[in-house]
Design a protein around this motif. Structure first.
Motif, PDB file in Angstrom:
ATOM      1  N   GLY A  54       0.809  -1.206   0.000  1.00 29.90           N
ATOM      2  CA  GLY A  54       0.000   0.000   0.000  1.00 29.90           C
ATOM      3  C   GLY A  54       0.845   1.259   0.000  1.00 29.90           C
ATOM      4  N   LEU A  55       1.981   1.211   0.688  1.00 30.61           N
ATOM      5  CA  LEU A  55       2.912   2.344   0.676  1.00 30.61           C
ATOM      6  C   LEU A  55       3.558   2.508  -0.695  1.00 30.61           C
ATOM      7  CD1 LEU A  55       4.651   1.850   4.142  1.00 30.61           C
ATOM      8  CD2 LEU A  55       3.208   3.785   3.486  1.00 30.61           C
ATOM      9  N   PHE A  56       3.799   1.407  -1.380  1.00 31.53           N
ATOM     10  CA  PHE A  56       4.420   1.442  -2.710  1.00 31.53           C
ATOM     11  C   PHE A  56       3.447   1.942  -3.770  1.00 31.53           C
ATOM     12  CE2 PHE A  56       5.395  -0.494  -6.811  1.00 31.53           C
ATOM     13  CZ  PHE A  56       6.759  -0.284  -6.947  1.00 31.53           C
ATOM     14  N   ALA A  57       2.166   1.693  -3.588  1.00 29.46           N
ATOM     15  CA  ALA A  57       1.160   1.964  -4.620  1.00 29.46           C
ATOM     16  C   ALA A  57       1.073   3.440  -4.968  1.00 29.46           C
ATOM     17  CB  ALA A  57      -0.203   1.461  -4.144  1.00 29.46           C
ATOM     18  N   ASN A  58       0.635   3.719  -6.198  1.00 33.87           N
ATOM     19  CA  ASN A  58       0.470   5.086  -6.681  1.00 33.87           C
ATOM     20  C   ASN A  58      -0.975   5.556  -6.668  1.00 33.87           C
ATOM     21  OD1 ASN A  58       3.192   5.964  -7.575  1.00 33.87           O
ATOM     22  ND2 ASN A  58       3.035   4.159  -8.872  1.00 33.87           N
ATOM     23  N   SER A  59      -1.921   4.651  -6.639  1.00 35.12           N
ATOM     24  CA  SER A  59      -3.332   5.011  -6.783  1.00 35.12           C
ATOM     25  C   SER A  59      -3.933   5.501  -5.473  1.00 35.12           C
ATOM     26  CB  SER A  59      -4.123   3.794  -7.268  1.00 35.12           C
ATOM     27  OG  SER A  59      -5.501   4.080  -7.325  1.00 35.12           O
ATOM     28  N   GLU A  60      -4.941   6.348  -5.573  1.00 36.29           N
ATOM     29  CA  GLU A  60      -5.713   6.763  -4.395  1.00 36.29           C
ATOM     30  C   GLU A  60      -6.604   5.626  -3.917  1.00 36.29           C
ATOM     31  OE1 GLU A  60      -7.961   8.887  -1.404  1.00 36.29           O
ATOM     32  OE2 GLU A  60      -5.892   8.695  -2.087  1.00 36.29           O
ATOM     33  N   MET A  61      -6.984   4.723  -4.816  1.00 35.06           N
ATOM     34  CA  MET A  61      -7.836   3.598  -4.426  1.00 35.06           C
ATOM     35  C   MET A  61      -6.994   2.337  -4.272  1.00 35.06           C
ATOM     36  SD  MET A  61     -10.772   2.597  -3.553  1.00 35.06           S
ATOM     37  CE  MET A  61     -11.596   4.127  -3.956  1.00 35.06           C
ATOM     38  N   LEU A 145      -5.187   7.283   8.924  1.00 35.99           N
ATOM     39  CA  LEU A 145      -5.633   6.511  10.077  1.00 35.99           C
ATOM     40  C   LEU A 145      -4.579   5.523  10.578  1.00 35.99           C
ATOM     41  CD1 LEU A 145      -8.339   7.816   9.346  1.00 35.99           C
ATOM     42  CD2 LEU A 145      -9.448   5.618   9.710  1.00 35.99           C
ATOM     43  N   GLY A 146      -3.430   5.443   9.898  1.00 31.63           N
ATOM     44  CA  GLY A 146      -2.336   4.615  10.406  1.00 31.63           C
ATOM     45  C   GLY A 146      -2.206   3.254   9.786  1.00 31.63           C
ATOM     46  N   MET A 147      -2.872   3.013   8.649  1.00 32.69           N
ATOM     47  CA  MET A 147      -2.808   1.730   7.939  1.00 32.69           C
ATOM     48  C   MET A 147      -3.374   0.608   8.819  1.00 32.69           C
ATOM     49  SD  MET A 147       0.873   2.117   5.961  1.00 32.69           S
ATOM     50  CE  MET A 147       1.863   1.995   7.442  1.00 32.69           C
ATOM     51  N   PHE A 148      -3.123  -0.646   8.443  1.00 37.08           N
ATOM     52  CA  PHE A 148      -3.603  -1.763   9.248  1.00 37.08           C
ATOM     53  C   PHE A 148      -2.706  -1.954  10.473  1.00 37.08           C
ATOM     54  CE2 PHE A 148      -5.237  -3.279   4.972  1.00 37.08           C
ATOM     55  CZ  PHE A 148      -6.541  -2.920   5.237  1.00 37.08           C
ATOM     56  N   ASN A 149      -3.313  -2.353  11.567  1.00 32.62           N
ATOM     57  CA  ASN A 149      -2.622  -2.439  12.852  1.00 32.62           C
ATOM     58  C   ASN A 149      -1.751  -3.700  12.905  1.00 32.62           C
ATOM     59  OD1 ASN A 149      -1.909  -2.660  15.570  1.00 32.62           O
ATOM     60  ND2 ASN A 149      -3.820  -1.759  16.283  1.00 32.62           N
ATOM     61  N   MET A 150      -0.434  -3.519  12.912  1.00 37.53           N
ATOM     62  CA  MET A 150       0.478  -4.666  12.882  1.00 37.53           C
ATOM     63  C   MET A 150       0.557  -5.393  14.221  1.00 37.53           C
ATOM     64  SD  MET A 150       3.559  -3.765  10.239  1.00 37.53           S
ATOM     65  CE  MET A 150       4.276  -2.429  11.177  1.00 37.53           C
ATOM     66  N   ASN A 151      -0.055  -4.835  15.266  1.00 37.26           N
ATOM     67  CA  ASN A 151      -0.101  -5.550  16.541  1.00 37.26           C
ATOM     68  C   ASN A 151      -1.036  -6.758  16.489  1.00 37.26           C
ATOM     69  OD1 ASN A 151       1.657  -3.851  18.059  1.00 37.26           O
ATOM     70  ND2 ASN A 151       0.034  -2.308  18.144  1.00 37.26           N
ATOM     71  N   PHE A 152      -1.768  -6.907  15.383  1.00 38.49           N
ATOM     72  CA  PHE A 152      -2.701  -8.018  15.273  1.00 38.49           C
ATOM     73  C   PHE A 152      -2.046  -9.285  14.733  1.00 38.49           C
ATOM     74  CE2 PHE A 152      -5.676  -5.090  16.667  1.00 38.49           C
ATOM     75  CZ  PHE A 152      -6.912  -5.693  16.849  1.00 38.49           C
ATOM     76  N   TYR A 166      -9.960  -2.256  11.799  1.00 36.38           N
ATOM     77  CA  TYR A 166      -9.946  -1.083  10.918  1.00 36.38           C
ATOM     78  C   TYR A 166     -11.376  -0.603  10.638  1.00 36.38           C
ATOM     79  CZ  TYR A 166      -8.509   2.169   7.307  1.00 36.38           C
ATOM     80  OH  TYR A 166      -8.299   3.321   6.580  1.00 36.38           O
ATOM     81  N   SER A 167     -12.342  -1.494  10.630  1.00 38.70           N
ATOM     82  CA  SER A 167     -13.750  -1.097  10.482  1.00 38.70           C
ATOM     83  C   SER A 167     -14.171  -0.196  11.629  1.00 38.70           C
ATOM     84  CB  SER A 167     -14.661  -2.329  10.456  1.00 38.70           C
ATOM     85  OG  SER A 167     -14.284  -3.261   9.492  1.00 38.70           O
ATOM     86  N   LEU A 168     -13.868  -0.612  12.844  1.00 37.51           N
ATOM     87  CA  LEU A 168     -14.252   0.168  14.014  1.00 37.51           C
ATOM     88  C   LEU A 168     -13.495   1.500  14.058  1.00 37.51           C
ATOM     89  CD1 LEU A 168     -14.333  -2.745  16.600  1.00 37.51           C
ATOM     90  CD2 LEU A 168     -16.283  -1.631  15.516  1.00 37.51           C
ATOM     91  N   ARG A 169     -12.232   1.473  13.655  1.00 39.06           N
ATOM     92  CA  ARG A 169     -11.461   2.713  13.597  1.00 39.06           C
ATOM     93  C   ARG A 169     -12.074   3.681  12.580  1.00 39.06           C
ATOM     94  NH1 ARG A 169      -5.444   2.369  11.631  1.00 39.06           N
ATOM     95  NH2 ARG A 169      -5.864   0.191  12.135  1.00 39.06           N
TER      96      ARG A 169
END
Length: 251
Positions: A54-61, A145-152, A166-169
């Motif tokens: 996701g960090l590498f990607a160029n698209s907004e979507m 929002l901080g991307m996906f939580n790697m603590n999971f 991430y849904s609840l966030r």
């Protein structure tokens, strides 16, 4: 999976993380379209793979697929883009299953209740808690929002319930989440006997992580979710109820 991805529009950027110990040559041969990139980060599993790519990607979507999700209709990305354009506060969407908000039937999606509303001519509804995948995100707010939580999950472990968190966030930060019918074939291949279900040891580890992460979600969002009176579940339900009446919830 590669054949299904080839029906995406030509401008679509395709990023593959090969998490396995093999198949790299096969993937190199399968990715023949422009804007295709192959990463070899062995055994990091989905949360870290999604964040890195996701960090590498160029698209907004951004759209994340798991290795048993196969597109069957070339319009699935067009539908998604139109849905996001129609609902400006929507930042997160699944094409599989989702838990409904307060007042809903319980669950939408594959094998569950029919969605009562449409956008872009496709079944769509606002939902409280999403299940992967595919998962669709606005990249700018995903980063905000901080991307996906790697603590999971630890690297190499399945990230069970990361999409719930991430849904609840999303709802907590006053954005919206939803579900649409993407016309995918789900659970393609030997998904029940491979990966994190390959044997008793890895299946046991999967169950352990699932139980731990379920407790993590409850702790992180205590008093905010988990029952019909909880604020985040009520908010998701209200947005959907207003949508069914032809109104759009803005903030």
């Amino acid at each position: 999976v590669a054949a299904g991805l080839k029906i995406a529009p030509e401008s679509t950027e395709i990023l593959i993380n090969n998490d396995s110990g093999g198949d790299h040559v096969a993937w190199r041969g399968a990715l023949t379209t422009e804007n295709s990139f192959l990463f070899y980060s062995h055994d990091i599993h989905e949360i870290r793979a999604y964040n890195r790519l996701g960090l590498f990607a160029n698209s907004e979507m951004l759209i994340t697929l798991q290795d048993d999700d196969v597109p069957t209709d070339k319009r699935w990305i067009d539908w998604s883009l139109e849905i996001f354009h129609t609902h400006p506060r929507l930042i997160y969407m699944t094409g599989y299953r989702a838990r409904t908000g307060t007042g809903g039937p319980g669950n939408y999606g594959l094998g569950k209740s029919k969605m009562p509303t449409k956008t872009a001519g496709q079944p769509f509804a606002f939902a409280y808690k999403l299940v992967a995948g595919p998962l669709h995100m606005r990249r700018s707010t995903w980063l905000e929002l901080g991307m996906f939580n790697m603590n999971f999950s630890c690297a190499g472990d399945p990230g069970i319930h990361f999409e719930y968190e991430y849904s609840l966030r999303t709802w907590f930060r006053d954005y919206q989440a939803g579900i649409y019918d993407c016309k995918f074939s789900h659970h393609v291949g030997n998904w029940k006997s491979s990966g994190t279900r390959a044997n008793k040891k890895v299946s046991g580890r999967r169950a352990e992580i699932g139980n731990r992460n379920s407790r993590n979600v409850k702790f992180m969002y205590r008093n905010l979710h988990g029952n019909a009176d909880a604020p985040l579940m009520r908010k998701a339900g209200l947005v959907q109820q207003l949508f069914q009446k032809g109104k759009l919830y803005k903030n």
